[in-house]
Design an enzyme around this catalytic site. Structure first.
Site, short mmCIF file in Angstrom:
data_model
loop_
_atom_site.label_atom_id
_atom_site.label_comp_id
_atom_site.label_asym_id
_atom_site.label_seq_id
_atom_site.Cartn_x
_atom_site.Cartn_y
_atom_site.Cartn_z
N GLY A 96 0.83 -1.20 0.00
CA GLY A 96 0.00 0.00 0.00
C GLY A 96 0.86 1.24 0.00
O GLY A 96 2.02 1.20 0.45
N HIS A 155 -4.44 1.48 7.41
CA HIS A 155 -3.09 2.02 7.55
C HIS A 155 -2.88 3.18 6.57
O HIS A 155 -2.36 4.23 6.93
CB HIS A 155 -2.07 0.89 7.30
CG HIS A 155 -0.64 1.30 7.26
ND1 HIS A 155 0.30 0.82 8.17
CD2 HIS A 155 0.04 2.12 6.42
CE1 HIS A 155 1.48 1.37 7.87
NE2 HIS A 155 1.36 2.15 6.82
N GLU A 156 -3.33 2.98 5.31
CA GLU A 156 -3.13 4.02 4.29
C GLU A 156 -4.00 5.24 4.54
O GLU A 156 -3.57 6.37 4.33
CB GLU A 156 -3.39 3.46 2.88
CG GLU A 156 -2.50 2.28 2.46
CD GLU A 156 -1.03 2.48 2.73
OE1 GLU A 156 -0.54 3.63 2.67
OE2 GLU A 156 -0.35 1.48 3.04
N HIS A 195 -2.45 7.56 6.87
CA HIS A 195 -1.46 8.44 6.23
C HIS A 195 -2.11 9.74 5.76
O HIS A 195 -1.49 10.80 5.80
CB HIS A 195 -0.81 7.76 5.02
CG HIS A 195 0.34 6.86 5.36
ND1 HIS A 195 1.51 7.32 5.93
CD2 HIS A 195 0.53 5.53 5.18
CE1 HIS A 195 2.35 6.31 6.09
NE2 HIS A 195 1.78 5.21 5.64
N CYS A 255 5.93 -0.12 7.28
CA CYS A 255 5.56 1.00 6.42
C CYS A 255 6.77 1.39 5.57
O CYS A 255 7.88 1.45 6.08
CB CYS A 255 5.12 2.17 7.28
SG CYS A 255 4.68 3.63 6.34
N LEU A 256 6.54 1.66 4.28
CA LEU A 256 7.65 2.04 3.40
C LEU A 256 8.30 3.34 3.86
O LEU A 256 9.47 3.58 3.57
CB LEU A 256 7.15 2.19 1.95
CG LEU A 256 6.70 0.89 1.27
CD1 LEU A 256 6.12 1.19 -0.10
CD2 LEU A 256 7.84 -0.11 1.16
N GLN A 268 3.01 10.06 1.12
CA GLN A 268 4.31 9.38 1.18
C GLN A 268 5.20 9.71 -0.01
O GLN A 268 6.40 9.45 0.04
CB GLN A 268 4.11 7.85 1.25
CG GLN A 268 3.50 7.37 2.56
CD GLN A 268 3.37 5.87 2.57
OE1 GLN A 268 2.38 5.32 2.09
NE2 GLN A 268 4.38 5.17 3.09
NI NI Z 1 2.61 3.28 5.60
#
Ligand code: NI
Length: 175
Positions: free
Chosen positions: A50, A141-142, A145, A98-99, A55
């Site tokens: 995701g 989660h997204e 963000h 998380c990236l 991000q």
């Molecule tokens: Ni994330």
């Protein structure tokens, strides 16, 4: 410090763009469609499931998700503009990463089943009912963000302490 991707570098913990509330989308313009495609590409290159627009430094309510399972599997990309959770129930705990927070994994408690409203990549509104499992977790989660919230804000104080040094180092390098 940034993860290595081709076109849209992924911002790392400590970058203030990750802490802003993203703006709603009114019209899915060609530019926003392109952004969604670029985000999918960056996500696949980073082996993520995701990615949210903040991000990659874009303050837009857009997330992309694909939990289909990586190499060898058929891709199932989901592009969601203005995603909104209409209802949720249950509670479940699972490990997340998380990236934008590389090298950190920890348990997060979230609702188990969600109903979602969003616009698809053509700007068409739709609802998805009874989403559960990893897809429900990833979407939540997204969406966090888009509110400037990171999963490390929701981990236990023990896990927080265990990862404090890593987080501080990332934040230092992001500046
Ligand atoms: Ni994330």
């Amino acid at each position: 410090m940034q993860a290595t991707v081709s076109n849209r570098p992924i911002l790392v913990y400590g970058n203030q763009a990750l802490r802003k509330r993203a703006k709603p989308v009114t019209v899915v313009s060609p530019e926003l469609k392109r952004l969604a495609e670029d985000m999918l590409e960056s996500m696949y290159e980073s082996n993520g499931i995701g990615l949210a627009a903040p991000q990659v430094g874009e303050s837009v309510r857009l997330i992309v998700v694909d939990v289909s399972g990586g190499e060898g599997k058929e891709k199932q990309p989901l592009v969601l503009f203005n995603p909104e959770i209409l209802s949720s129930k249950g509670e479940t705990v699972a490990e997340e990463g998380c990236l934008s927070v590389p090298g950190v994994w920890a348990d997060v408690t979230r609702p188990e089943i969600i109903t979602l409203r969003a616009m698809d990549r053509d700007g068409k509104p739709f609802e998805l009912k009874g989403i559960d499992g990893i897809l429900a977790r990833c979407i939540q989660h997204e969406i966090d963000h888009l509110e400037g919230v990171l999963f490390v804000d929701k981990i236990s104080s023990t896990d927080r302490l265990l990862n404090e040094a890593k987080l501080k180092k990332m934040a230092r390098q992001a500046k």
